[in-house]
Design a protein around this motif. Structure first.
Motif, PDB file in Angstrom:
ATOM      1  N   SER A 130     -42.887  62.913 -34.272  1.00  0.00           N
ATOM      2  CA  SER A 130     -42.095  64.137 -34.486  1.00  0.00           C
ATOM      3  C   SER A 130     -42.943  65.411 -34.344  1.00  0.00           C
ATOM      4  N   ASP A 131     -44.249  65.262 -34.008  1.00  0.00           N
ATOM      5  CA  ASP A 131     -45.124  66.445 -33.953  1.00  0.00           C
ATOM      6  C   ASP A 131     -44.670  67.467 -32.896  1.00  0.00           C
ATOM      7  N   GLY A 132     -44.355  66.968 -31.699  1.00  0.00           N
ATOM      8  CA  GLY A 132     -44.002  67.886 -30.612  1.00  0.00           C
ATOM      9  C   GLY A 132     -42.688  68.604 -30.875  1.00  0.00           C
TER      10      GLY A 132
ATOM     11  N   GLU B 191     -41.229  71.469 -39.808  1.00  0.00           N
ATOM     12  CA  GLU B 191     -40.255  71.031 -38.790  1.00  0.00           C
ATOM     13  C   GLU B 191     -40.491  69.592 -38.348  1.00  0.00           C
ATOM     14  N   GLN B 192     -41.777  69.151 -38.283  1.00  0.00           N
ATOM     15  CA  GLN B 192     -41.983  67.741 -37.928  1.00  0.00           C
ATOM     16  C   GLN B 192     -41.504  66.845 -39.070  1.00  0.00           C
ATOM     17  N   ALA B 193     -41.658  67.338 -40.315  1.00  0.00           N
ATOM     18  CA  ALA B 193     -41.151  66.575 -41.465  1.00  0.00           C
ATOM     19  C   ALA B 193     -39.626  66.487 -41.398  1.00  0.00           C
TER      20      ALA B 193
ATOM     21  N   THR C 154     -56.887  72.183 -31.001  1.00  0.00           N
ATOM     22  CA  THR C 154     -58.159  71.545 -31.354  1.00  0.00           C
ATOM     23  C   THR C 154     -58.235  71.452 -32.883  1.00  0.00           C
ATOM     24  N   SER C 155     -59.227  70.712 -33.365  1.00  0.00           N
ATOM     25  CA  SER C 155     -59.446  70.660 -34.809  1.00  0.00           C
ATOM     26  C   SER C 155     -60.539  71.646 -35.222  1.00  0.00           C
ATOM     27  N   ALA C 156     -60.900  72.591 -34.330  1.00  0.00           N
ATOM     28  CA  ALA C 156     -62.017  73.512 -34.619  1.00  0.00           C
ATOM     29  C   ALA C 156     -61.793  74.343 -35.884  1.00  0.00           C
TER      30      ALA C 156
ATOM     31  N   LEU D 236     -55.365  74.670 -25.931  1.00  0.00           N
ATOM     32  CA  LEU D 236     -56.762  74.332 -26.198  1.00  0.00           C
ATOM     33  C   LEU D 236     -56.789  72.977 -26.887  1.00  0.00           C
ATOM     34  N   GLY D 237     -57.588  72.030 -26.351  1.00  0.00           N
ATOM     35  CA  GLY D 237     -57.686  70.713 -26.975  1.00  0.00           C
ATOM     36  C   GLY D 237     -56.986  69.659 -26.130  1.00  0.00           C
ATOM     37  N   ALA D 238     -57.510  68.445 -26.179  1.00  0.00           N
ATOM     38  CA  ALA D 238     -56.918  67.339 -25.417  1.00  0.00           C
ATOM     39  C   ALA D 238     -56.942  66.063 -26.255  1.00  0.00           C
ATOM     40  N   GLY D 239     -56.755  66.212 -27.565  1.00  0.00           N
ATOM     41  CA  GLY D 239     -56.753  65.064 -28.475  1.00  0.00           C
ATOM     42  C   GLY D 239     -55.335  64.571 -28.729  1.00  0.00           C
ATOM     43  N   GLY D 240     -55.176  63.865 -29.851  1.00  0.00           N
ATOM     44  CA  GLY D 240     -53.892  63.254 -30.188  1.00  0.00           C
ATOM     45  C   GLY D 240     -52.774  64.268 -30.341  1.00  0.00           C
ATOM     46  N   ALA D 241     -53.074  65.418 -30.931  1.00  0.00           N
ATOM     47  CA  ALA D 241     -52.021  66.419 -31.152  1.00  0.00           C
ATOM     48  C   ALA D 241     -51.507  66.941 -29.812  1.00  0.00           C
TER      49      ALA D 241
HETATM   50  P1  NDP Z   1     -58.346  64.974 -32.295  1.00  0.00           P
HETATM   51  O1  NDP Z   1     -59.551  64.608 -33.085  1.00  0.00           O
HETATM   52  O2  NDP Z   1     -57.578  63.897 -31.583  1.00  0.00           O
HETATM   53  O3  NDP Z   1     -58.799  66.036 -31.137  1.00  0.00           O
HETATM   54  C1  NDP Z   1     -59.582  67.133 -31.472  1.00  0.00           C
HETATM   55  C2  NDP Z   1     -59.642  68.110 -30.300  1.00  0.00           C
HETATM   56  O4  NDP Z   1     -60.327  69.288 -30.757  1.00  0.00           O
HETATM   57  C3  NDP Z   1     -60.423  67.617 -29.085  1.00  0.00           C
HETATM   58  O5  NDP Z   1     -59.813  68.137 -27.914  1.00  0.00           O
HETATM   59  C4  NDP Z   1     -61.818  68.213 -29.312  1.00  0.00           C
HETATM   60  O6  NDP Z   1     -62.550  68.421 -28.103  1.00  0.00           O
HETATM   61  C5  NDP Z   1     -61.449  69.547 -29.889  1.00  0.00           C
HETATM   62  N1  NDP Z   1     -62.479  70.183 -30.731  1.00  0.00           N
HETATM   63  C6  NDP Z   1     -62.869  69.801 -31.972  1.00  0.00           C
HETATM   64  N2  NDP Z   1     -63.796  70.660 -32.447  1.00  0.00           N
HETATM   65  C7  NDP Z   1     -63.994  71.595 -31.481  1.00  0.00           C
HETATM   66  C8  NDP Z   1     -64.830  72.748 -31.385  1.00  0.00           C
HETATM   67  N3  NDP Z   1     -65.650  73.097 -32.376  1.00  0.00           N
HETATM   68  N4  NDP Z   1     -64.756  73.491 -30.262  1.00  0.00           N
HETATM   69  C9  NDP Z   1     -63.928  73.150 -29.250  1.00  0.00           C
HETATM   70  N5  NDP Z   1     -63.097  72.067 -29.287  1.00  0.00           N
HETATM   71  C10 NDP Z   1     -63.147  71.304 -30.390  1.00  0.00           C
HETATM   72  O7  NDP Z   1     -57.426  65.826 -33.287  1.00  0.00           O
HETATM   73  P2  NDP Z   1     -55.821  65.993 -33.218  1.00  0.00           P
HETATM   74  O8  NDP Z   1     -55.470  66.294 -31.806  1.00  0.00           O
HETATM   75  O9  NDP Z   1     -55.169  64.843 -33.882  1.00  0.00           O
HETATM   76  O10 NDP Z   1     -55.563  67.265 -34.178  1.00  0.00           O
HETATM   77  C11 NDP Z   1     -55.899  68.590 -33.775  1.00  0.00           C
HETATM   78  C12 NDP Z   1     -55.460  69.574 -34.854  1.00  0.00           C
HETATM   79  O11 NDP Z   1     -54.040  69.662 -34.944  1.00  0.00           O
HETATM   80  C13 NDP Z   1     -55.966  69.222 -36.263  1.00  0.00           C
HETATM   81  O12 NDP Z   1     -56.530  70.396 -36.813  1.00  0.00           O
HETATM   82  C14 NDP Z   1     -54.706  68.838 -37.011  1.00  0.00           C
HETATM   83  O13 NDP Z   1     -54.785  69.160 -38.386  1.00  0.00           O
HETATM   84  C15 NDP Z   1     -53.646  69.692 -36.303  1.00  0.00           C
HETATM   85  N6  NDP Z   1     -52.289  69.146 -36.446  1.00  0.00           N
HETATM   86  C16 NDP Z   1     -51.345  69.887 -37.124  1.00  0.00           C
HETATM   87  C17 NDP Z   1     -50.054  69.416 -37.300  1.00  0.00           C
HETATM   88  C18 NDP Z   1     -49.037  70.238 -38.062  1.00  0.00           C
HETATM   89  O14 NDP Z   1     -47.986  69.696 -38.437  1.00  0.00           O
HETATM   90  N7  NDP Z   1     -49.257  71.520 -38.282  1.00  0.00           N
HETATM   91  C19 NDP Z   1     -49.638  68.099 -36.755  1.00  0.00           C
HETATM   92  C20 NDP Z   1     -50.695  67.422 -36.008  1.00  0.00           C
HETATM   93  C21 NDP Z   1     -51.968  67.934 -35.885  1.00  0.00           C
HETATM   94  P3  NDP Z   1     -63.367  67.213 -27.411  1.00  0.00           P
HETATM   95  O15 NDP Z   1     -62.360  66.391 -26.683  1.00  0.00           O
HETATM   96  O16 NDP Z   1     -64.316  67.906 -26.508  1.00  0.00           O
HETATM   97  O17 NDP Z   1     -64.042  66.453 -28.523  1.00  0.00           O
END
Ligand code: NDP
Length: 276
Positions: free
Chosen positions: A102-104, A247-249, A192-194, A127-132
């Motif tokens: 439901s995040d998206g 909203e995701q909740a 990103t989680s920065a 910005l970011g290419a992780g799970g979110a």
């Molecule tokens: P992931 O660990 O899967 O991915 C982290 C991403 O952040 C990667 O792309 C990583 O880059 C990048 N990153 C981390 N630190 C840095 C930095 N210092 N500078 C540049 N890039 C950085 O995390 P998720 O995708 O799961 O989560 C990302 C954020 O989204 C979290 O803060 C989480 O709390 C938030 N979130 C919020 C939600 C909400 O309901 N508000 C729901 C879901 C997530 P690299 O690939 O180079 O390592």
């Protein structure tokens, strides 16, 4: 009857999901018990299965277990299959587990409906290419933006994510350290989680145009480091992820109960109680 729900995470003590879901349940006169469950990588699958064997109706899953939850559900919604991550689990009447993401939906509902920021026909930079990011891409693409640029520290990760979505959309890719932008974004999303470590993922302030709105998926009592940076460099709007969380909740609650909760009052409550 009291239905049992929980959020699994590590850490999880800080999660505001229990009071958010209690407020949703009260709107419909439902009795629910919603707890926080701390787990570990080794224990998560057993903990989740035991929770449902013990009679639970559903759960949320937060970091770092969304990929494991994806692996252990029996069936997946289209959104979970595309995200390859599950943040909502529902027990079907035949006791199989349905995984959803439901995040998206939460992000796009907050951006478009609550904050009145348009995605359709606009230039979007993420910005970011992780799970979110994986979870939010399909709902953003569904809004028909003019372009999407993925910017990540590890470019190869962004390239592989763009390739996974190539059947839906042509996503441009560049690096946070040596960015080469084609378009000034109308909306810059920090996925990103920065912010969790008080860092800013992008040093280049030239990316922001006069009309660039900035959205941080992270949130805190005070503006995040990314939003402080965005505000200092002329962003037209600075929005954090509290609205997305609610909203995701709400979308998870709908999957479990069939009820669509009212979210405005709950977002206001979260803004006032985030640090408490
Ligand atoms: P992931 O660990 O899967 O991915 C982290 C991403 O952040 C990667 O792309 C990583 O880059 C990048 N990153 C981390 N630190 C840095 C930095 N210092 N500078 C540049 N890039 C950085 O995390 P998720 O995708 O799961 O989560 C990302 C954020 O989204 C979290 O803060 C989480 O709390 C938030 N979130 C919020 C939600 C909400 O309901 N508000 C729901 C879901 C997530 P690299 O690939 O180079 O390592």
């Amino acid at each position: 009857m009291t239905d049992k729900f929980a959020i699994f995470g590590n850490p999880v003590a800080q999660s505001k999901s229990p009071p958010i879901h209690q407020q949703f349940a009260e709107q419909f006169g439902l009795q629910i018990e919603y707890s926080r469950i701390f787990s570990t990588d080794e224990q998560f699958v057993d903990d989740l299965k035991r929770f449902f064997t013990d009679g639970a109706a559903g759960c949320n899953v937060t970091a770092p277990f969304k990929e494991q939850a994806f692996q252990c559900c029996d069936k997946l919604t289209e959104k979970a299959a595309r995200a390859r991550a599950v943040n909502t689990v529902f027990k079907n009447p035949d006791n199989t587990l349905l995984g959803h993401n439901s995040d998206g939906v939460g992000l796009v509902t907050d951006i478009v409906n609550n904050k009145q920021v348009t995605i359709g026909n606009r230039h979007i930079m993420i910005l970011g290419a992780g799970g979110a990011t994986r979870g939010i891409l399909e709902p953003i693409i569904a809004e028909h933006p003019a372009s999407i640029t993925l910017v990540n520290r590890t470019v190869a990760r962004a390239e592989s994510l763009a390739a996974e979505f190539a059947d839906l959309y042509t996503i441009q890719v560049t690096s946070t350290t040596q960015p080469e932008y084609v378009q000034t974004p109308d909306l810059l999303i920090n996925a990103t989680s920065a912010s969790l470590s008080a860092n800013v993922p992008l040093e280049d302030t030239g990316v922001l145009g006069a009309n660039t709105a900035c959205y941080d998926l992270s949130y805190a009592e005070q503006p995040t480091s990314f939003l402080q940076w965005a505000n200092a460099h002329g962003a037209s709007q600075c929005i954090d992820g509290k609205g997305m969380l609610v909203e995701q909740a709400a979308n998870s609650f709908f999957v479990w109960t069939g009820h669509t909760p009212e979210t405005t009052g709950v977002i206001r409550w979260l803004e006032q109680n985030c640090g408490k």
